[in-house]
Scaffold this motif. Structure first.
Motif, PDB file in Angstrom:
ATOM      1  N   ALA A  16       0.839  -1.202   0.000  1.00 54.53           N
ATOM      2  CA  ALA A  16       0.000   0.000   0.000  1.00 54.53           C
ATOM      3  C   ALA A  16       0.872   1.250   0.000  1.00 54.53           C
ATOM      4  N   GLY A  17       1.918   1.234   0.804  1.00 52.52           N
ATOM      5  CA  GLY A  17       2.828   2.383   0.867  1.00 52.52           C
ATOM      6  C   GLY A  17       3.539   2.638  -0.447  1.00 52.52           C
ATOM      7  N   ARG A  18       3.911   1.562  -1.135  1.00 55.00           N
ATOM      8  CA  ARG A  18       4.574   1.731  -2.440  1.00 55.00           C
ATOM      9  C   ARG A  18       3.616   2.383  -3.438  1.00 55.00           C
ATOM     10  N   TRP A  19       2.362   1.929  -3.450  1.00 55.44           N
ATOM     11  CA  TRP A  19       1.390   2.496  -4.391  1.00 55.44           C
ATOM     12  C   TRP A  19       1.032   3.935  -4.036  1.00 55.44           C
ATOM     13  N   VAL A  20       0.960   4.243  -2.734  1.00 63.60           N
ATOM     14  CA  VAL A  20       0.707   5.627  -2.313  1.00 63.60           C
ATOM     15  C   VAL A  20       1.820   6.525  -2.826  1.00 63.60           C
ATOM     16  N   LYS A  21       3.046   6.062  -2.702  1.00 61.56           N
ATOM     17  CA  LYS A  21       4.193   6.855  -3.160  1.00 61.56           C
ATOM     18  C   LYS A  21       4.082   7.136  -4.657  1.00 61.56           C
ATOM     19  N   VAL A  22       3.718   6.123  -5.439  1.00 65.69           N
ATOM     20  CA  VAL A  22       3.549   6.301  -6.885  1.00 65.69           C
ATOM     21  C   VAL A  22       2.459   7.331  -7.154  1.00 65.69           C
ATOM     22  N   ALA A  23       1.329   7.178  -6.487  1.00 68.37           N
ATOM     23  CA  ALA A  23       0.203   8.103  -6.707  1.00 68.37           C
ATOM     24  C   ALA A  23       0.609   9.529  -6.381  1.00 68.37           C
ATOM     25  N   ILE A  24       1.249   9.725  -5.239  1.00 69.12           N
ATOM     26  CA  ILE A  24       1.642  11.070  -4.824  1.00 69.12           C
ATOM     27  C   ILE A  24       2.660  11.663  -5.791  1.00 69.12           C
ATOM     28  N   GLU A  25       3.597  10.860  -6.260  1.00 75.00           N
ATOM     29  CA  GLU A  25       4.586  11.362  -7.222  1.00 75.00           C
ATOM     30  C   GLU A  25       3.909  11.868  -8.495  1.00 75.00           C
ATOM     31  N   TYR A  26       2.981  11.076  -9.035  1.00 76.02           N
ATOM     32  CA  TYR A  26       2.289  11.489 -10.256  1.00 76.02           C
ATOM     33  C   TYR A  26       1.412  12.704 -10.006  1.00 76.02           C
ATOM     34  N   PHE A  27       0.636  12.703  -8.912  1.00 73.59           N
ATOM     35  CA  PHE A  27      -0.214  13.858  -8.618  1.00 73.59           C
ATOM     36  C   PHE A  27       0.633  15.115  -8.437  1.00 73.59           C
ATOM     37  N   THR A  28       1.778  14.981  -7.769  1.00 75.25           N
ATOM     38  CA  THR A  28       2.670  16.123  -7.557  1.00 75.25           C
ATOM     39  C   THR A  28       3.208  16.629  -8.887  1.00 75.25           C
ATOM     40  N   ASP A  29       3.672  15.720  -9.737  1.00 78.54           N
ATOM     41  CA  ASP A  29       4.185  16.109 -11.053  1.00 78.54           C
ATOM     42  C   ASP A  29       3.138  16.842 -11.883  1.00 78.54           C
ATOM     43  N   LEU A  30       1.883  16.462 -11.701  1.00 76.40           N
ATOM     44  CA  LEU A  30       0.793  17.068 -12.456  1.00 76.40           C
ATOM     45  C   LEU A  30       0.270  18.351 -11.806  1.00 76.40           C
ATOM     46  N   GLY A  31       0.802  18.690 -10.652  1.00 74.15           N
ATOM     47  CA  GLY A  31       0.335  19.884  -9.955  1.00 74.15           C
ATOM     48  C   GLY A  31      -1.044  19.718  -9.347  1.00 74.15           C
ATOM     49  N   MET A  32      -1.413  18.485  -9.071  1.00 76.27           N
ATOM     50  CA  MET A  32      -2.737  18.184  -8.516  1.00 76.27           C
ATOM     51  C   MET A  32      -2.641  18.138  -6.990  1.00 76.27           C
ATOM     52  N   ASP A  33      -2.430  19.305  -6.403  1.00 75.07           N
ATOM     53  CA  ASP A  33      -2.193  19.394  -4.967  1.00 75.07           C
ATOM     54  C   ASP A  33      -3.359  18.871  -4.142  1.00 75.07           C
ATOM     55  N   SER A  34      -4.583  19.116  -4.592  1.00 71.39           N
ATOM     56  CA  SER A  34      -5.728  18.637  -3.820  1.00 71.39           C
ATOM     57  C   SER A  34      -5.757  17.104  -3.799  1.00 71.39           C
ATOM     58  N   GLU A  35      -5.334  16.468  -4.892  1.00 76.78           N
ATOM     59  CA  GLU A  35      -5.291  15.004  -4.926  1.00 76.78           C
ATOM     60  C   GLU A  35      -4.163  14.462  -4.055  1.00 76.78           C
ATOM     61  N   VAL A  36      -3.047  15.189  -3.991  1.00 78.81           N
ATOM     62  CA  VAL A  36      -1.959  14.798  -3.088  1.00 78.81           C
ATOM     63  C   VAL A  36      -2.488  14.817  -1.662  1.00 78.81           C
TER      64      VAL A  36
END
Length: 99
Positions: A67-87
């Motif tokens: 779960a932690g590995r997938w959270v990290k992936v999600a946060i990295e992509y959301f951050t790269d996309l500037g999707m702060d609310s999703e982070v």
């Protein structure tokens, strides 16, 4: 191309519904079908949402490492996309589910 993008975005929704209903087998089946499609398409937004769903699935299964590995992936992509609310939403989900 517009409709293809919409189709890609909607692939994660049924898995989210299955997760909300704690139907882990259905969620796994849906994610295992749709995640390779979005990865092949290279759509960062869809990959991020799928990664967050995978994190939720693994948490419900009790596999906090995965779960932690997938959270990290999600946060990295959301951050790269500037999707702060999703982070923030992803972090909130992680905190809420850890209690």
């Amino acid at each position: 191309v517009g409709w293809q993008q919409v189709e890609i975005y909607t692939l994660n929704w049924p898995a989210e519904i299955a997760l909300d209903q704690t139907d882990l087998e259905q969620a796994e089946r849906l994610l295992s079908q749709s995640l390779p499609i979005v990865q092949q398409q290279g759509d960062k937004r869809s990959i991020a949402f799928h990664a967050r769903s995978k994190a939720h699935l693994e948490h419900l299964r009790g596999d906090e490492l995965a779960a932690g590995r997938w959270v990290k992936v999600a946060i990295e992509y959301f951050t790269d996309l500037g999707m702060d609310s999703e982070v923030q939403e992803t972090q909130r989900r992680l905190e809420t589910s850890s209690r």
